[in-house]
Write an enzyme that holds these catalytic residues in place. Sequence first.
Site, short mmCIF file in Angstrom:
data_model
loop_
_atom_site.label_atom_id
_atom_site.label_comp_id
_atom_site.label_asym_id
_atom_site.label_seq_id
_atom_site.Cartn_x
_atom_site.Cartn_y
_atom_site.Cartn_z
N HIS A 155 0.82 -1.22 0.00
CA HIS A 155 0.00 0.00 0.00
C HIS A 155 0.85 1.27 0.00
CE1 HIS A 155 -3.96 -1.94 0.74
NE2 HIS A 155 -3.16 -2.91 1.12
N ASP A 359 3.83 9.11 -1.02
CA ASP A 359 2.60 8.46 -0.57
C ASP A 359 2.21 7.36 -1.55
OD1 ASP A 359 0.22 8.01 0.86
OD2 ASP A 359 0.04 10.15 1.27
#
Length: 468
Positions: A155, A359
């Site tokens: 992720h 991110d």
Amino acid sequence: MSGQLIVVSNRIPTAATPSGGLVYALHETLRKTGGIWIGSDPDLRPHASKSLKEIGDQSNYRRLAFELTQEDYDTFYLGFANSVLWPVCHRRGDLVQISRRYEKGYRRVNRHLAEQIMKVAEPDDLIWVHDYHFFPLALELRALGFTGKLGFFLHIPFPALGDLGALPPTADLARWLAAFDLVGLQTRSDVARCLELFRSEFGAELMNDGKIKYGEQRIAVRSFPIGIDVEAFVDAASQELDDTGIARALPRELVIGVDRLDYSKGLPNRFRAFGRFLEMRTDKSRRPSLLQIAPPTREEVSAYRDIRHELEELSGRVNGENADLDWTPVRYIHRNIDRNVLAKLFRKARVGLVTPFADGMNLVAKEYIAAQDPDDPGVLVLSRMAGAAEEMTQALQVNPYDIEEMSEALARALDMPLDERKRRYASCMERVKATDVAHWSETYLKALSASRDKMSWSNFNAEARSDA
Ligand code: ADP
């Protein structure tokens, strides 16, 4: 799918119907397919059980927890996962804290978890492992003889080859990943970095079918950009903000940021850019407010305490220099906000500021877009370093290290004509819809099911054991 689906993630939902993006998506997937969801028990134990523990009833699938001791939590979770792997993957090698204890704890927890999974898994089950806490889990499972399909989804960003030098030599990411059949990553850039790692490995070869051949293994590496539950978010955002107190307190020109309080989110520079924007604005009668919602996380790790202090000081400074009796430029809130309220706040905000240094995806960017009123949408200012930037090319993209550029983007966003706002929103929303969370889990599981025919893992087992 022939066997059952087993999902492994560090966190496991405790509520009967979990809320929140990923957890909700996996819940919905398992509700349809049936199977098992395995995660860590949040209550630490003096001695961790050697078997998974059934936790509560769940519609159509089982939830099983593995126990951790305080030492496991300190070394596996706070230590190796969050003080080594997290900073390495987020390009913050300077924050890495190397400790042999952390490495041992990480390997131990993964090994024990594999042993416990083997007690419930059948040979043709399909195991889907989530995130950086479990890089070596497939290797451990193969060592114990698991022959079914094994998938991994990361992720967070895949680290660049140069940054991997900050890992201890025993953290052999390529070999750990090679035990999976399918490695899923957020973006095409992540895939490029992962292939770069394998290219640098002696004996790894890129095959014509796009898979990597590594010894006896064939690994598929693909991007599956994660999304949100678009409909639920649109619905929540469209309701009136029924707490009139909140509604009254919101300024006309609201700029919003919502993040976990993490050094990867670029919050100090965001505050600096907002301060710079206030300083540079020519019309001083304009009084926008930045509402920053940032609940603290992982406060046992020192880097997280440092960022909190830095932000408190910065927001104090921006307010000290600009505030008036009836105007607070920066409102900084340290707690979780109900998701329905959050959706409505996003809709009220003229600008969404999402400016991380690194991110994996950044779901807040997608949530902000989904929450907008199509007839009068706000503007997303998005860091080029967020995974979401690859898809949302019509957001106002910025360099999160460049305070001037962010301040200018803020001014441009607040002044943007309706036509342009609508056009940019429509383009971003199209991507948000096309990659919603159901699509993400379906395409991933389809790819994992199709990832290989049965093959022998015998050579592999011998190699994995010698290392365990
Ligand atoms: P990360 O996974 O690194 O925290 P993401 O932006 O991908 O970052 O996901 C964060 C999720 O957590 C989003 O769904 C967001 O709405 C939620 N969230 C973040 N801060 C808060 C908060 N203060 N209150 C409620 N939800 C929050």
